[in-house]
Design an enzyme around this catalytic site. Structure first.
Site, PDB file in Angstrom:
ATOM      1  CG  LEU A  41      -1.931  -1.216   1.185  1.00 53.99           C
ATOM      2  CD1 LEU A  41      -2.813  -1.189   2.413  1.00 53.99           C
ATOM      3  CD2 LEU A  41      -2.765  -1.268  -0.086  1.00 53.99           C
ATOM      4  CB  CYS A  42       4.462   1.944  -0.017  1.00 54.60           C
ATOM      5  SG  CYS A  42       4.844   1.744   1.713  1.00 54.60           S
ATOM      6  CG  HIS A  43       1.107   6.618  -2.314  1.00 53.52           C
ATOM      7  ND1 HIS A  43       0.782   6.548  -0.984  1.00 53.52           N
ATOM      8  CD2 HIS A  43      -0.044   6.882  -2.977  1.00 53.52           C
ATOM      9  CE1 HIS A  43      -0.514   6.759  -0.846  1.00 53.52           C
ATOM     10  NE2 HIS A  43      -1.040   6.963  -2.038  1.00 53.52           N
ATOM     11  CG  MET A  59       6.260   2.903   5.045  1.00 50.93           C
ATOM     12  SD  MET A  59       6.481   2.094   6.650  1.00 50.93           S
ATOM     13  CE  MET A  59       6.965   0.455   6.156  1.00 50.93           C
ATOM     14  CD  GLU A  60       9.090   5.305   0.669  1.00 57.67           C
ATOM     15  OE1 GLU A  60       8.214   4.895  -0.118  1.00 57.67           O
ATOM     16  OE2 GLU A  60       8.796   5.847   1.761  1.00 57.67           O
ATOM     17  CG  ASP A  70      22.985 -12.587   1.144  1.00 54.48           C
ATOM     18  OD1 ASP A  70      22.709 -13.803   1.212  1.00 54.48           O
ATOM     19  OD2 ASP A  70      23.405 -12.044   0.104  1.00 54.48           O
TER      20      ASP A  70
END
Length: 158
Positions: free
Chosen positions: A76-78, A114-115, A129
């Site tokens: 739901l992030c733009h 969020m970014e 990793d």
């Protein structure tokens, strides 16, 4: 703090928030994460002797790439036109960990929290990793938003 989830509509369904009528403002967010590891693993990173190459350089680029792809990862992030993404990594040998900080900026209608969180998280995951062949019990922790500026909700700082 608001008591309503903005991504839930009146019917209780998840939806992408409509930002059409919001004003364009300068927005900025900062986040952090830590990855804890054995002192030998951290020394390998710091000395540049890791057989996979420069762990910090790879993690930095991964964090930047992840910030740019956040809307592909979080439904739901733009999609955003970021104007700056910065990822900093700092070895903290006294704590056997790496401190990761991210900064995202844009001029837009929605925030970049969020970014910034995605950048910090992905940089930590990339370190994991690259180092999992020598240590599998590393711990990623304290992923959090440190600060946000701009938009209707104003300034937030931890």
């Amino acid at each position: 703090m608001t008591n309503a989830f903005t991504h839930i509509n009146a019917d209780g369904n998840a939806h992408m928030v409509d930002v059409t009528d919001k004003s364009v403002t300068e927005r900025e967010a900062r986040a952090e994460a830590y990855i804890e590891m054995a002192s030998d693993t951290l020394e390998m990173i710091m000395s540049g002797s890791h057989h996979k190459g420069d762990v910090f350089a790879t993690a930095r680029i991964a964090g930047i790439q992840a910030a740019k792809k956040t809307s592909d990862l979080i439904p739901l992030c733009h999609p955003l036109m970021l104007t700056k993404v910065e990822v900093e990594l700092e070895a903290q040998p006294e704590h056997n960990r790496v401190w990761i900080r991210s900064l995202c900026k844009l001029s837009g209608k929605t925030g970049v929290e969020m970014e910034a969180l995605t950048a910090a998280s992905t940089a930590a995951l990339t370190i994991y990793d690259m180092c999992k062949a020598v240590q599998k019990d590393m711990v990623i922790s304290q992923v959090r938003l440190l600060e946000k500026r701009g938009g209707k909700s104003g300034h937030f700082k931890v």
